[in-house]
Write a protein that holds these residues in place. Sequence first.
Motif, PDB file in Angstrom:
ATOM      1  N   GLN A 178       0.821  -1.208   0.000  1.00 49.62           N
ATOM      2  CA  GLN A 178       0.000   0.000   0.000  1.00 49.62           C
ATOM      3  C   GLN A 178       0.859   1.263   0.000  1.00 49.62           C
ATOM      4  O   GLN A 178       0.406   2.325  -0.424  1.00 49.62           O
ATOM      5  N   ARG A 182      -0.652   4.307  -3.069  1.00 47.18           N
ATOM      6  CA  ARG A 182      -1.182   5.338  -2.184  1.00 47.18           C
ATOM      7  C   ARG A 182      -2.465   5.984  -2.681  1.00 47.18           C
ATOM      8  O   ARG A 182      -3.283   6.461  -1.889  1.00 47.18           O
ATOM      9  N   PRO A 186      -7.292   0.648  -0.069  1.00 52.50           N
ATOM     10  CA  PRO A 186      -6.428  -0.493   0.273  1.00 52.50           C
ATOM     11  C   PRO A 186      -7.129  -1.832   0.080  1.00 52.50           C
ATOM     12  O   PRO A 186      -7.323  -2.606   1.017  1.00 52.50           O
ATOM     13  N   GLU A 219       0.646   2.561   9.314  1.00 54.48           N
ATOM     14  CA  GLU A 219       0.012   3.568   8.458  1.00 54.48           C
ATOM     15  C   GLU A 219      -0.958   4.446   9.245  1.00 54.48           C
ATOM     16  O   GLU A 219      -0.972   5.680   9.090  1.00 54.48           O
ATOM     17  N   PRO A 280      -2.793  -5.682   0.976  1.00 52.50           N
ATOM     18  CA  PRO A 280      -2.019  -4.463   0.770  1.00 52.50           C
ATOM     19  C   PRO A 280      -1.100  -4.064   1.920  1.00 52.50           C
ATOM     20  O   PRO A 280      -0.098  -3.381   1.700  1.00 52.50           O
ATOM     21  N   HIS A 281      -1.430  -4.466   3.163  1.00 57.77           N
ATOM     22  CA  HIS A 281      -0.603  -4.097   4.311  1.00 57.77           C
ATOM     23  C   HIS A 281       0.232  -5.271   4.833  1.00 57.77           C
ATOM     24  O   HIS A 281       0.874  -5.141   5.879  1.00 57.77           O
TER      25      HIS A 281
END
Length: 325
Positions: A178, A182, A186, A219, A280-281
């Motif tokens: 991610q 940006r 996500p 994040e 994504p994370h």
Amino acid sequence: MVGILAETTLSVNDGPLTSDNATYLRPSDPNLPLDELRKRYDEDGYIFLKQVLPREDILEARRRYFEFLAPTGVLHEGTDPVEGVFNKEKSEQDYPGIGAGHADGNGRPGGESATQFVDRAIDAHYKDWYTKNVVNHPALYDYIAKFTGWGESTLTFKRTLLRNNIPGSKPIGVHYDQIFLRYGEPTAVTAWVPIGDIKINGGGLIYLEDSEPVGQKIENEFTEKAKKAGLTEEEAKFAFNSNMMATGLLSESPAEFAKEHGRRWLVSAFEAGDVVLHKPHMIHASTINNDQDNVIRLATDLRFCDSSKQYDKRWMNYYRFNDGV
């Protein structure tokens, strides 16, 4: 496991991976019920699917890739290009990889002596044997569309990262995707596709155990700080990226990073036809390519999204240096 890892010289930038800081990825049969596969994906942050793609198609792409790069002298003389055996008489410095952790930001890696190799490694991204037979392989697209439930809204990003990893060269640092996506929600799915067999110590991708919440926490904490500082949403995006290392990474020291977060790295050998999907994370990196047969690790990062939702449109252009992603 201690003996196996010790015998295979499995290591990252800042030390070995042993039973103290590593364990195995959980493989999954792609033919399991979708509900079970989605449950594993949600619980683990990834799903390691065995033989989703036809092995022969992936090996043909590998052959074509190394035939294309052979004029640079990267291959050991007299070997079959599909084997991808590195020419030990050459320096790995003249054959740099591309992507996260290999250059300042997304700049061009290597010096003048690497020009021909780097040019061909980039040009390979545009060849039909890669774009049609790997990136847009119908077996993978259909599986992603079914697994996610996106159906006809499933969109394959044109921007991909086709990475070679010469034995002994610098591996990919710690990051989550991610960071580089940006400008979209996500929700994107990354498909990591090994293009050829990769031994457990051959430079394959590794995942930090139960790290999707860690990536989200990193994040969220920074986003809150940015808001308190009075930054707009757009300013916060740029501020977040500039807060990372110059390469967009969280760390160049995977062993230390895992220790700090009280987690282990998940490792595996991979076969042509395998695919790993991750969130994504989900935090990941790669090991040093210590393949005892000097086999070059080749793999690609493909990304998919639900086109009915906001997505990062910068990823609809082919990979190029200094493209700001």
